[in-house]
Structures are given as structure tokens and as C-alpha cells.
Scaffold this active site. Structure first.
Site, PDB file in Angstrom:
ATOM      1  N   ARG A  91       7.549-115.444 -22.880  1.00 22.06           N
ATOM      2  CA  ARG A  91       8.693-116.282 -22.503  1.00 22.06           C
ATOM      3  C   ARG A  91       8.522-117.684 -23.084  1.00 22.06           C
ATOM      4  O   ARG A  91       9.468-118.289 -23.579  1.00 22.06           O
ATOM      5  CB  ARG A  91       8.833-116.345 -20.970  1.00 22.06           C
ATOM      6  CG  ARG A  91       9.931-117.305 -20.520  1.00 22.06           C
ATOM      7  CD  ARG A  91      10.154-117.283 -19.012  1.00 22.06           C
ATOM      8  NE  ARG A  91      11.209-118.203 -18.611  1.00 22.06           N
ATOM      9  CZ  ARG A  91      11.663-118.332 -17.367  1.00 22.06           C
ATOM     10  NH1 ARG A  91      11.156-117.590 -16.400  1.00 22.06           N
ATOM     11  NH2 ARG A  91      12.625-119.184 -17.088  1.00 22.06           N
ATOM     12  N   ASN A 146      15.576-108.502 -17.797  1.00 23.05           N
ATOM     13  CA  ASN A 146      16.346-109.347 -18.719  1.00 23.05           C
ATOM     14  C   ASN A 146      16.029-109.023 -20.172  1.00 23.05           C
ATOM     15  O   ASN A 146      15.039-108.362 -20.442  1.00 23.05           O
ATOM     16  CB  ASN A 146      16.009-110.818 -18.441  1.00 23.05           C
ATOM     17  CG  ASN A 146      16.999-111.429 -17.483  1.00 23.05           C
ATOM     18  OD1 ASN A 146      18.168-111.068 -17.471  1.00 23.05           O
ATOM     19  ND2 ASN A 146      16.523-112.372 -16.683  1.00 23.05           N
ATOM     20  N   CYS A 168      22.515-108.777 -12.066  1.00 21.71           N
ATOM     21  CA  CYS A 168      21.944-110.118 -12.241  1.00 21.71           C
ATOM     22  C   CYS A 168      22.179-110.911 -10.962  1.00 21.71           C
ATOM     23  O   CYS A 168      23.212-110.777 -10.322  1.00 21.71           O
ATOM     24  CB  CYS A 168      22.649-110.801 -13.403  1.00 21.71           C
ATOM     25  SG  CYS A 168      22.368-112.574 -13.500  1.00 21.71           S
ATOM     26  N   ASP A 169      21.225-111.746 -10.625  1.00 19.09           N
ATOM     27  CA  ASP A 169      21.370-112.507  -9.370  1.00 19.09           C
ATOM     28  C   ASP A 169      21.918-113.918  -9.568  1.00 19.09           C
ATOM     29  O   ASP A 169      22.056-114.658  -8.605  1.00 19.09           O
ATOM     30  CB  ASP A 169      20.017-112.594  -8.650  1.00 19.09           C
ATOM     31  CG  ASP A 169      19.076-113.532  -9.384  1.00 19.09           C
ATOM     32  OD1 ASP A 169      19.136-113.587 -10.623  1.00 19.09           O
ATOM     33  OD2 ASP A 169      18.286-114.221  -8.719  1.00 19.09           O
ATOM     34  N   HIS A 199      25.263-113.554 -17.840  1.00 18.99           N
ATOM     35  CA  HIS A 199      24.897-114.945 -18.148  1.00 18.99           C
ATOM     36  C   HIS A 199      25.955-115.598 -19.036  1.00 18.99           C
ATOM     37  O   HIS A 199      25.633-116.444 -19.880  1.00 18.99           O
ATOM     38  CB  HIS A 199      23.497-115.030 -18.809  1.00 18.99           C
ATOM     39  CG  HIS A 199      22.375-114.744 -17.838  1.00 18.99           C
ATOM     40  ND1 HIS A 199      21.049-114.955 -18.141  1.00 18.99           N
ATOM     41  CD2 HIS A 199      22.381-114.277 -16.565  1.00 18.99           C
ATOM     42  CE1 HIS A 199      20.287-114.636 -17.107  1.00 18.99           C
ATOM     43  NE2 HIS A 199      21.078-114.210 -16.142  1.00 18.99           N
ATOM     44  N   TYR A 276      24.738-120.558 -16.936  1.00 22.23           N
ATOM     45  CA  TYR A 276      24.198-120.246 -18.267  1.00 22.23           C
ATOM     46  C   TYR A 276      25.147-120.647 -19.401  1.00 22.23           C
ATOM     47  O   TYR A 276      24.715-120.768 -20.553  1.00 22.23           O
ATOM     48  CB  TYR A 276      23.849-118.760 -18.370  1.00 22.23           C
ATOM     49  CG  TYR A 276      22.531-118.428 -17.699  1.00 22.23           C
ATOM     50  CD1 TYR A 276      21.323-118.653 -18.338  1.00 22.23           C
ATOM     51  CD2 TYR A 276      22.486-117.901 -16.404  1.00 22.23           C
ATOM     52  CE1 TYR A 276      20.109-118.364 -17.740  1.00 22.23           C
ATOM     53  CE2 TYR A 276      21.279-117.618 -15.788  1.00 22.23           C
ATOM     54  CZ  TYR A 276      20.089-117.850 -16.459  1.00 22.23           C
ATOM     55  OH  TYR A 276      18.892-117.570 -15.864  1.00 22.23           O
ATOM     56  N   ARG A 296      10.612-124.229 -19.325  1.00 21.94           N
ATOM     57  CA  ARG A 296      10.690-123.557 -18.017  1.00 21.94           C
ATOM     58  C   ARG A 296       9.523-122.573 -17.820  1.00 21.94           C
ATOM     59  O   ARG A 296       9.010-122.449 -16.720  1.00 21.94           O
ATOM     60  CB  ARG A 296      12.049-122.834 -17.902  1.00 21.94           C
ATOM     61  CG  ARG A 296      12.256-122.051 -16.614  1.00 21.94           C
ATOM     62  CD  ARG A 296      12.319-122.966 -15.389  1.00 21.94           C
ATOM     63  NE  ARG A 296      12.302-122.190 -14.156  1.00 21.94           N
ATOM     64  CZ  ARG A 296      11.958-122.682 -12.965  1.00 21.94           C
ATOM     65  NH1 ARG A 296      11.644-123.953 -12.823  1.00 21.94           N
ATOM     66  NH2 ARG A 296      11.963-121.910 -11.893  1.00 21.94           N
TER      67      ARG A 296
HETATM   68  C1  G6P Z   1      18.247-116.387 -12.613  1.00 20.48           C
HETATM   69  C2  G6P Z   1      18.750-115.360 -13.571  1.00 20.48           C
HETATM   70  C3  G6P Z   1      17.636-114.468 -14.015  1.00 20.48           C
HETATM   71  C4  G6P Z   1      16.505-115.295 -14.563  1.00 20.48           C
HETATM   72  C5  G6P Z   1      16.027-116.291 -13.544  1.00 20.48           C
HETATM   73  C6  G6P Z   1      14.964-117.208 -14.111  1.00 20.48           C
HETATM   74  O1  G6P Z   1      17.924-115.791 -11.403  1.00 20.48           O
HETATM   75  O2  G6P Z   1      19.781-114.589 -13.078  1.00 20.48           O
HETATM   76  O3  G6P Z   1      18.138-113.583 -14.978  1.00 20.48           O
HETATM   77  O4  G6P Z   1      15.428-114.485 -14.960  1.00 20.48           O
HETATM   78  O5  G6P Z   1      17.095-117.057 -13.116  1.00 20.48           O
HETATM   79  O6  G6P Z   1      14.439-118.007 -13.109  1.00 20.48           O
HETATM   80  P1  G6P Z   1      13.085-118.802 -13.304  1.00 20.48           P
HETATM   81  O7  G6P Z   1      12.817-119.399 -11.986  1.00 20.48           O
HETATM   82  O8  G6P Z   1      12.061-117.795 -13.738  1.00 20.48           O
HETATM   83  O9  G6P Z   1      13.382-119.804 -14.384  1.00 20.48           O
HETATM   84 MN    MN Z   2      20.193-112.900 -14.590  1.00 25.56          MN
END
Ligand code: G6P
Ligand code: MN
Length: 453
Positions: A91, A146, A168-169, A199, A276, A296
């Protein structure tokens, strides 16, 4: 009733298992299985899952921890897939490589998202095939691996009959913020309409107990110049500190996308954009405020991940688990609610990523779109939306064709198609830059990607 978590070593695993355990009656769950290819990492996470199930919640749910697919999937009714191919180390590269070339560096958007997609497509097919082979014939795979758009397009192309629902959340997290900002305690009273790609979408209506609240929400956002509830904004230090406490979406660099919702709505006030969209509409500004040496991925490794693994080590030494060692939130709740809807045929409304088939009238029939649906035992029944205005439709078509080209290029091993995808992406300023980023990505992903010719 067996639920298998693919990506058992994820930092989200304990929170999701907690959500499952809290719904154990409705789900009638007897066993939770953790499956991962990284044994060491998963074994550690399993320590806290075991504590959670058997000491904290005192459940009668069996826990199995395995790296063997047959053990993982045999007779499973639900498979929750949350794999992260290449883990946070990759990542970090997804985020930093594009930034080196002046492009948005993000895990699921732009070049980073495309790179991540190319790592995930084939491992995801393996999950589908193993589930087909070993799990119950009427199993459901709830996939939130993802980048969901790219992964779901690959599923549609390569395994059209798979019993998979891609989800997706982020919209849920946005609704959490909306509810907190508007002082709504029970977010289940909120019903919304939404269209887009994963997104990459827009809320067109948000109703609370039947009353449209989008105009009031717009006023709130304009007045506060951000979509974050007052309670979060008051504690600026907590926001900046990026600790593991509280809503993770309000931490660290997430701040910019909530600010960006305001910036987008200043110009385009009719709909509430998915956070997004900022990466596509404010690509230049995102590059400017990103730190190419600290993204991030670093924030997550320094907080959610460090916190969990150090907490587990301390537990192993002292026998005590501290509060907030693991992250639990609406992420896990909503996925477990989706399983409840499928199992008990509740026809509850969720957003799903699914083949369009006319639900969005001016988007191709075979596009994988994100739309509301009633979910019951046979899967989602999609709720059709209105014709999409030209601006949003144009943005969606560019992104859609980009993702389709990427998936085709990945399946065919075509350098040209993948380069076209990189060139078409709105976060990339020119063909030359697209090629430079792609070539660096090929090098960085050589252990993961299919060969491109
Ligand atoms: C949201 C998105 C996810 C993503 C996540 C990343 O929940 O829907 O697809 O992976 O954010 O969060 P983070 O805390 O890992 O940056
Ligand atoms: Mn997502």
C-alpha cells in the site's frame, strides 16, 4: 453455521468478529474460521479474537485458524473476503510511487488503485474457486477486498456465476458522519439514494424518517466548511494525533476528504459526493498537500497496526487486554448486518456493487455500478435510479472505461491496454507520466502482477 474470514490477519478482523458475535442469535453461527496465507500475522490476530469470543463475550462459537483452503472453506455458509495483497508495505508503494511523479497517491484511486487491482484480481478468483469447491452450495462471498470496482469487474468477467456480493463501507461511514453532524441518533432511520461506481458516486437524496435532509445537510457543510461533526472538530488535537480511539475516518489525512466535500459542494451543491471523488476532482491540490515520504499507509502502520500488534504482545506478557487495542466500528457491523439480511431474507436496504443491467439508464448495461438494493436470501434486488446528469455521467464513463481496460489488460497480459488505463485515469496528467508511473509500478509489483507484453 460457519463463517470464514479471508484475510484473517487483517487489523479489521477482531472488529468484524465482534460484530458477528454480537449477532450470533440472528446468524445462528457456530464457528468462525480465520484464513490467511501469512501464518505468523494471523496467529497473532487470532489471540485477540480468541480472547474476544471466549473471554470477553463468553460465546459458544468455535474458532478455527488455518492457512489451508480446504479447512477454511469446507461447509462454510458465508465467506467474508478482506484480503490485502502485498499488505501495508505494498500500500505504501501504491501511494508513494505516483506521488514521485506528481500524481495522486492513494490505495484505491488513480495509479495506486490500479496497481493494487492488478495484484488482487487473480487471488480473488482463487477465493471464488475454493469456495465453489468446498463451501456450501448456497454460500455467499461478501467481498470487500479493494479496489472493489476493479475486483468486481474482474469477477464479472472471469466468474460471472460466482455467489459473490461486492461491497464498500465508505457510504456507510459518510452516513455515520451525516447522522452525527445532523444530531440523528439512530442511523437506521436514514434512507438514501445513491448512484456511481465504487469510490466514485453521489448521494442524490438522504431522508430521515421520510423527510429530505440534504438541504439542511448542505447548510451544515457550508457553515462548518467541512463534513465532520462538531464533536470531532472541537477536539482538533485528537484529530491530528491519529490515535486508535474514535472514528478512524476522522483521523490523520482523512481530514482532507471531509474538507473536500465542502469544497466540491461549494461548486456543485445538488448532491453529496463520495469523499473519494476528491482525488479525481482536486487531484492537483491532493498532490500539493500530500507528504511523499509519509502517506496514509504510514499513518495506519503507526496507529491501527502498531496498536493491535503491540497490544497483543502485551496481552501475551501480562494477560491483560487494554481498551481500544483493536479497531471496531460500523465497518464490521454493516457487513454482519448484510449477512443477517441474506440469511434471514430480511430485504433490508444496502448499497451494493453490481452489474448495472439498466439500473442507471445512461450507463452501459454491463458496468459494475454502486446502487441501493434490497437484500434477501437470493441476493440484491436493485433499485433503479434516475438518468445521470452529463457531468457525473462523463466522469463515470472515463473511470469505468479506465477500469475495464485495466482488467482486460491484466487478463490478457497487455501492456498497451494497461497503459491506456493509466493514461485514461483522471488523476494522471499525460501519457508520458502514465508510462513512467506504470513502468515503476511494474518493477515494484514484479512478485505480484501477471507479465505484461
Ligand atoms: C474506507 C473505504 C475502504 C478503505 C478504507 C481505508 O473504509 O471504503 O475501501 O480501505 O477506507 O481506511 P484506512 O483507515 O485504512 O485509510
Ligand atoms: Mn471502500
Amino acid at each position: 453455521m460457519i463463517i470464514t474470514l479471508v484475510g484473517g490477519g487483517s487489523t479489521f478482523t477482531p472488529g468484524i468478529v465482534k460484530s458477528i458475535a454480537l449477532r450470533r442469535e440472528e446468524l445462528d453461527v457456530t464457528e468462525v474460521r480465520l484464513f490467511d496465507i501469512d501464518k505468523e500475522r494471523q496467529d497473532k490476530v487470532a489471540v485477540v479474537v480468541d480472547w474476544l469470543l471466549h473471554e470477553d463475550l463468553k460465546c459458544d462459537i468455535k474458532l478455527t485458524v488455518t492457512t489451508d483452503p480446504e479447512t477454511a472453506y469446507t461447509d462454510a455458509a458465508f465467506i467474508f473476503a478482506q484480503m490485502r495483497v502485498g499488505k501495508y508495505a505494498m500500500r505504501e508503494k501504491d501511494e508513494k510511487i505516483p506521488l514521485r511523479h506528481g500524481c495522486v497517491g492513494q490505495e484505491t484511486c488513480g495509479c495506486g488503485g490500479m496497481a493494487y487491482g492488478m495484484r488482487t484480481i487473480f487471488p480473488m478468483m482463487q477465493v471464488i474457486d475454493d469456495a465453489e469447491k468446498y463451501a456450501k452450495p448456497d454460500h455467499w462471498i461478501l467481498n470487500y477486498s479493494n479496489p472493489a470496482s476493479i475486483v468486481s469487474e474482474a469477477c464479472r468477467r472471469l466468474r460471472p456465476n460466482a455467489r459473490i456480493i461486492n461491497i464498500c463501507d465508505m457510504p456507510i461511514a459518510i452516513i455515520d458522519m451525516v447522522a452525527a453532524a445532523m444530531g440523528i441518533k439512530n442511523k437506521k432511520e436514514i434512507v438514501y439514494d445513491y448512484y456511481g461506481l465504487n469510490h466514485f458516486g453521489w448521494f442524490t437524496s438522504i431522508k430521515h424518517n421520510g423527510k429530505e435532509i440534504l438541504p439542511a445537510l448542505r447548510e451544515y457543510i457550508m457553515e462548518h466548511e467541512i463534513l465532520l461533526p462538531d464533536t470531532y472538530m472541537k477536539d482538533k488535537a485528537a484529530l491530528a494525533a491519529n490515535t486508535s480511539k474514535g472514528n478512524r475516518h476522522a483521523k490523520g489525512s482523512w481530514y482532507y476528504v471531509w474538507k473536500g466535500v465542502y469544497e466540491i459542494m461549494q461548486n456543485f451543491p445538488d448532491t453529496l459526493p463520495n469523499t473519494y471523488l476528491n482525488y479525481y476532482l482536486q487531484q492537483k491540490e491532493f498532490v500539493e498537500h500530500s507528504d511523499p515520504n509519509h502517506t496514509r499507509a504510514n499513518e495506519v502502520m503507526e496507529t491501527r497496526e502498531k496498536n493491535l500488534f503491540e497490544g497483543i504482545d502485551r496481552y501475551l506478557e501480562t494477560g491483560k487486554i487494554e481498551e481500544n487495542v483493536f479497531y471496531a466500528g460500523s465497518h464490521g457491523d454493516w457487513i454482519a448486518d448484510l449477512a443477517v439480511a441474506l440469511k434471514n431474507d430480511t430485504k433490508t436496504r444496502f448499497l451494493v456493487i453490481t452489474e448495472n443491467r439498466g439500473a442507471l439508464p445512461n450507463i452501459p448495461y454491463d458496468a459494475m455500478v454502486e446502487v441501493p438494493a434490497y437484500v434477501g436470501k437470493d441476493g440484491p434486488e436493485v433499485i433503479a435510479q434516475n438518468t445521470i446528469p452529463l457531468f457525473q455521467q462523463g466522469l463515470m464513463m472515463q473511470q469505468l472505461n479506465c477500469e475495464k481496460l485495466l482488467v482486460e489488460g491484466c487478463i490478457e497480459g497487455s501492456y498497451e491496454k494497461v497503459l491506456q488505463a493509466f493514461t485514461l485515469n483522471k488523476t494522471v496528467p499525460s501519457m508520458k507520466v502514465a508510462k513512467e508511473v506504470l513502468d515503476d509500478m511494474i518493477e515494484a509489483n514484479k512478485d505480484f502482477w501477471p507479465e505484461l507484453k
